[in-house]
Scaffold this active site. Structure first.
Site, PDB file in Angstrom:
ATOM      1  N   ASP A  29       0.851  -1.170   0.000  1.00 29.40           N
ATOM      2  CA  ASP A  29       0.000   0.000   0.000  1.00 29.40           C
ATOM      3  C   ASP A  29       0.899   1.237   0.000  1.00 29.40           C
ATOM      4  O   ASP A  29       1.758   1.381   0.871  1.00 29.40           O
ATOM      5  CB  ASP A  29      -0.905  -0.006   1.238  1.00 29.40           C
ATOM      6  CG  ASP A  29      -1.938   1.094   1.197  1.00 29.40           C
ATOM      7  OD1 ASP A  29      -2.925   0.933   0.453  1.00 29.40           O
ATOM      8  OD2 ASP A  29      -1.759   2.099   1.897  1.00 29.40           O
ATOM      9  N   ASN A  37      -2.027  12.992  -4.101  1.00 27.39           N
ATOM     10  CA  ASN A  37      -3.127  13.438  -4.965  1.00 27.39           C
ATOM     11  C   ASN A  37      -3.596  14.839  -4.597  1.00 27.39           C
ATOM     12  O   ASN A  37      -3.813  15.681  -5.467  1.00 27.39           O
ATOM     13  CB  ASN A  37      -4.316  12.470  -4.862  1.00 27.39           C
ATOM     14  CG  ASN A  37      -4.230  11.336  -5.846  1.00 27.39           C
ATOM     15  OD1 ASN A  37      -3.626  11.445  -6.899  1.00 27.39           O
ATOM     16  ND2 ASN A  37      -4.844  10.227  -5.492  1.00 27.39           N
ATOM     17  N   HIS A  42      -4.270  14.568  -9.434  1.00 33.39           N
ATOM     18  CA  HIS A  42      -4.415  13.162  -9.809  1.00 33.39           C
ATOM     19  C   HIS A  42      -3.361  12.685 -10.815  1.00 33.39           C
ATOM     20  O   HIS A  42      -2.967  11.512 -10.760  1.00 33.39           O
ATOM     21  CB  HIS A  42      -5.828  12.881 -10.304  1.00 33.39           C
ATOM     22  CG  HIS A  42      -6.833  12.967  -9.205  1.00 33.39           C
ATOM     23  ND1 HIS A  42      -6.950  11.998  -8.234  1.00 33.39           N
ATOM     24  CD2 HIS A  42      -7.751  13.916  -8.905  1.00 33.39           C
ATOM     25  CE1 HIS A  42      -7.899  12.341  -7.378  1.00 33.39           C
ATOM     26  NE2 HIS A  42      -8.400  13.504  -7.761  1.00 33.39           N
ATOM     27  N   ASP A  46      -1.340   9.221 -10.442  1.00 30.10           N
ATOM     28  CA  ASP A  46      -1.175   8.237 -11.516  1.00 30.10           C
ATOM     29  C   ASP A  46       0.304   7.959 -11.762  1.00 30.10           C
ATOM     30  O   ASP A  46       0.700   6.802 -11.950  1.00 30.10           O
ATOM     31  CB  ASP A  46      -1.822   8.733 -12.805  1.00 30.10           C
ATOM     32  CG  ASP A  46      -3.344   8.796 -12.715  1.00 30.10           C
ATOM     33  OD1 ASP A  46      -3.925   8.190 -11.784  1.00 30.10           O
ATOM     34  OD2 ASP A  46      -3.949   9.462 -13.584  1.00 30.10           O
ATOM     35  N   GLU A  72      -4.507   2.475  -4.102  1.00 29.02           N
ATOM     36  CA  GLU A  72      -3.039   2.433  -4.061  1.00 29.02           C
ATOM     37  C   GLU A  72      -2.529   1.112  -3.502  1.00 29.02           C
ATOM     38  O   GLU A  72      -1.427   1.025  -2.988  1.00 29.02           O
ATOM     39  CB  GLU A  72      -2.498   3.606  -3.240  1.00 29.02           C
ATOM     40  CG  GLU A  72      -2.848   3.572  -1.781  1.00 29.02           C
ATOM     41  CD  GLU A  72      -4.201   4.166  -1.421  1.00 29.02           C
ATOM     42  OE1 GLU A  72      -4.413   4.416  -0.231  1.00 29.02           O
ATOM     43  OE2 GLU A  72      -5.055   4.372  -2.301  1.00 29.02           O
TER      44      GLU A  72
END
Length: 153
Positions: A29, A37, A42, A46, A72
């Site tokens: 994680d 973010n 975003h 990504d 994630e």
């Protein structure tokens, strides 16, 4: 991805049971993903996912199975690996990822993750393994993130 992971697990678990060979699983994680973010947008989130995936592909073996579990979170199957070897591989990955800054909107961000690893017992189902890994991942995050923890049975 979940269906692909399920299918891969069925095949690898059957092979493990048939041959008596080890099969490990890991749950990863990304630490503070929401902060990346929120602070950088975003596209930076990504980029973080792609960044981690590239490192996983470079460190993990071609026969290891990598699946994104959502958000994630990633799950990895490590066939023919005993827990100490799987633990070592995840630690190598952790060191490489945290040492290589990620470009977040022109600013270098250090990406880290928290992971846990376990060895499957004969006949053990994926859901049971996932629950053990998930519980251990919570403990690892509470212990300070940016670490790999073993999820012993």
């Amino acid at each position: 991805n979940r269906r692909g992971l399920d299918a891969s697990f069925v095949a690898e678990a059957a092979r493990s049971d048939r041959r008596g060979s080890p099969l490990c699983a890991a749950l990863l994680d990304i630490d503070n993903f929401k902060r990346i973010n929120d602070a950088h947008g975003h596209p930076a989130g990504d980029a973080a996912l792609i960044h981690l995936t590239r490192f996983m592909r470079s460190v993990l073996r071609p026969n290891d199975v990598l699946a994104r579990g959502g958000g994630e979170e990633f799950m990895v199957l490590l066939p023919d690996s005993y827990e100490p070897a799987a633990f070592s591989a995840l630690n190598r990955l952790l060191k490489l990822v945290s040492a290589q800054p990620l470009d977040c909107s022109g600013v270098g961000c250090h990406l880290t993750f928290t992971a846990c690893v376990t060895q499957r017992t004969f006949g053990e189902a994926l859901q049971t393994i996932y629950e053990r890994l998930d519980e251990t991942l919570i403990r690892a995050k509470l212990a300070g993130k940016n670490r790999v923890m073993s999820a012993h049975i």
